[in-house]
Design an enzyme around this catalytic site. Structure first.
Site, mmCIF file in Angstrom:
data_model
loop_
_atom_site.group_PDB
_atom_site.id
_atom_site.type_symbol
_atom_site.label_atom_id
_atom_site.label_comp_id
_atom_site.label_asym_id
_atom_site.label_seq_id
_atom_site.Cartn_x
_atom_site.Cartn_y
_atom_site.Cartn_z
ATOM 1 N N MET A 24 0.830 -1.209 0.000
ATOM 2 C CA MET A 24 0.000 0.000 0.000
ATOM 3 C C MET A 24 0.864 1.257 0.000
ATOM 4 O O MET A 24 1.616 1.510 0.940
ATOM 5 C CB MET A 24 -0.925 -0.006 1.215
ATOM 6 C CG MET A 24 -1.882 -1.185 1.249
ATOM 7 S SD MET A 24 -3.021 -1.103 2.654
ATOM 8 C CE MET A 24 -4.024 0.327 2.183
ATOM 9 N N GLY A 26 -0.516 4.272 -0.249
ATOM 10 C CA GLY A 26 -1.325 5.377 0.249
ATOM 11 C C GLY A 26 -2.121 6.042 -0.845
ATOM 12 O O GLY A 26 -2.933 6.935 -0.573
ATOM 13 N N GLY A 27 -1.918 5.613 -2.095
ATOM 14 C CA GLY A 27 -2.674 6.160 -3.213
ATOM 15 C C GLY A 27 -3.963 5.387 -3.442
ATOM 16 O O GLY A 27 -4.233 4.374 -2.786
ATOM 17 N N ASP A 29 -4.920 3.567 -6.037
ATOM 18 C CA ASP A 29 -4.838 2.262 -6.694
ATOM 19 C C ASP A 29 -4.637 1.114 -5.702
ATOM 20 O O ASP A 29 -5.419 0.165 -5.665
ATOM 21 C CB ASP A 29 -3.700 2.267 -7.726
ATOM 22 C CG ASP A 29 -3.914 3.293 -8.826
ATOM 23 O OD1 ASP A 29 -5.082 3.505 -9.204
ATOM 24 O OD2 ASP A 29 -2.931 3.887 -9.285
ATOM 25 N N SER A 30 -3.591 1.195 -4.907
ATOM 26 C CA SER A 30 -3.324 0.110 -3.954
ATOM 27 C C SER A 30 -4.383 0.064 -2.859
ATOM 28 O O SER A 30 -4.694 -1.009 -2.324
ATOM 29 C CB SER A 30 -1.927 0.257 -3.346
ATOM 30 O OG SER A 30 -1.765 1.504 -2.704
ATOM 31 N N LEU A 49 5.748 0.931 2.918
ATOM 32 C CA LEU A 49 7.181 1.111 3.116
ATOM 33 C C LEU A 49 7.506 2.582 3.348
ATOM 34 O O LEU A 49 7.087 3.450 2.573
ATOM 35 C CB LEU A 49 7.960 0.614 1.895
ATOM 36 C CG LEU A 49 7.746 -0.846 1.502
ATOM 37 C CD1 LEU A 49 8.633 -1.191 0.314
ATOM 38 C CD2 LEU A 49 8.033 -1.770 2.677
ATOM 39 N N CYS A 117 13.354 0.355 -7.903
ATOM 40 C CA CYS A 117 12.603 0.226 -6.650
ATOM 41 C C CYS A 117 11.739 -1.032 -6.682
ATOM 42 O O CYS A 117 11.703 -1.806 -5.718
ATOM 43 C CB CYS A 117 11.739 1.459 -6.422
ATOM 44 S SG CYS A 117 10.825 1.434 -4.865
ATOM 45 N N CYS A 214 9.428 9.679 -6.151
ATOM 46 C CA CYS A 214 9.087 10.004 -4.764
ATOM 47 C C CYS A 214 10.161 10.796 -4.025
ATOM 48 O O CYS A 214 9.838 11.566 -3.139
ATOM 49 C CB CYS A 214 8.736 8.723 -4.001
ATOM 50 S SG CYS A 214 10.088 7.543 -3.798
#
Length: 378
Positions: A24, A26-27, A29-30, A49, A117, A214
């Site tokens: 997740m 925080g957006g 989509d997830s 993370l 990433c 990010c």
């Protein structure tokens, strides 16, 4: 015969007996992935993370994995009623992604940290953590599809070509693909995702999509590199293809292959573009647009997702994408080894840059066959 029909994640047991770790960010989509799986009755565990300094992240907008996003992921978990954990991966992320990003730019390359990433953090360390939590699989909010083929799971482009993230996931290995799930890949549009978020009453339903890398505020790569590598932006000369000095620059790290604007060398008549970067001599080499044209691309660190071994043929006729924003184009791949190859574009492309990915696609259909890293520009 199976004792139980396959559930939506492909396991022959009830959803309630299937544990899935959801990565997740925080957006939206997830968050939708986690909420949907929870509603379907799965044993959902959310994991976010923390990838860089939490305090600095709180003041930053428009990027993933920041402090606000950790808070949003936690709120979604509370709304839907599943456990949520935050893992401190700052050191791992810095060593595996940020440091290489800086070094690649200093070497005159144009890196893609989001791929690293996924490859080195999310689909490696986080995936291992999911297994430690005894999860049956790990799900993410990426727009890509996992389909079962004759030889096992295959990676396919998202149904929505505008949201497809295959370029950033080419390095997913067959072993990782066996464990991963991508529940959003079949959706026709992002509007469907937001409609699902509203349906579940998620607090992130209207949250804007992240745009920047990010750890790079406002897309200012050079500022990040100067912070990581003080003194990196040494001035030098801008020269033409014959070596004639046309002007000066304030650091090679401020330029990318194919750049036309912001060169500060007007009055030359025809437009000129950055065609090569030489960090050793601190030179930016410019030339006409045709000088950007590239047909032969050496690639290494190839991740192959085809059914037959990569080096079992002298040639593979595929489509390739050399930038995330471009369409796949016909090409011939000639393996040099199991992990190196020469890619010949049937029609030359402009602005091919070392450090970018060259992603392979089946000439027909939506399957991703892997890809490699472009390791020298021209």
């Amino acid at each position: 015969m199976l004792d139980h029909p396959l559930n939506s994640l492909g396991f022959a047991k009830p959803p309630s007996e299937t544990r899935v770790v959801v990565a997740m960010s925080g957006g939206v989509d997830s968050s939708v992935v986690a909420a949907q799986l929870k509603e379907e009755g799965y044993d959902v565990v959310g994991v976010t993370l923390q990838l860089y300094d939490h305090g600095a992240a709180l003041a930053k907008k428009g990027a993933c994995c920041a402090g606000r996003d950790i808070h949003d992921a936690r709120r979604v978990a509370e709304t839907m009623g599943f456990p949520h954990y935050v893992l401190d991966y700052e050191n791992t992320f810095r060593e595996a992604v940020i440091e290489e990003f800086a070094d690649a730019y200093l070497a005159g390359a144009t890196p893609v940290p989001c791929i690293r990433c996924n490859e080195r953090v999310k689909f490696k360390d986080l995936l291992a953590t999911a297994k430690d939590l005894e999860a049956d699989c790990m799900a993410t909010g990426h727009y890509i599809q996992r389909m079962q083929g004759a030889a096992g799971p295959e990676l396919h482009c998202a149904a929505d070509a505008n949201r497809d993230q295959s370029y950033f996931l080419f390095s997913t290995t067959p072993e990782q693909l066996d464990y991963l799930r991508f529940p959003l890949g079949h959706l026709a549009s992002k509007a469907e995702t937001r409609a699902l978020a509203a349906k579940y009453g998620l607090p992130v339903a209207d949250k804007p999509d992240s745009q920047d890398i990010c750890f790079v505020p406002n897309g200012n790569y050079a500022a990040v590199i100067e912070k990581l590598r003080p003194g990196a932006a040494e001035p030098g000369e801008i020269v033409d293809l014959e070596g004639r000095v046309l002007g000066t620059h304030r650091g090679v790290i401020h330029y990318t292959i194919g750049q036309r604007k912001g060169l500060g060398i007007g009055g030359l008549g025809d437009p000129v573009y950055v065609v090569r970067l030489d960090p050793d001599s601190r030179r930016v080499i410019v030339g006409p647009k045709e000088a950007l044209s590239t047909r032969i691309i050496p690639v290494r660190d190839v991740n192959w997702l085809g059914d037959a071994p990569f080096d079992s043929r002298a040639e593979w006729h595929v489509n390739v994408k050399v930038r995330s924003t471009r369409q796949p184009r016909p090409a011939v791949i000639r393996p040099v080894s199991a992990t190196e190859a020469e890619v010949e574009l049937l029609n030359p492309e402009d602005g091919v840059s070392a450090g970018q990915a060259c992603v392979f696609y089946a000439p027909e259909g939506s399957r991703i066959l892997g890809g490699g890293w472009i390791w020298r520009g021209r």
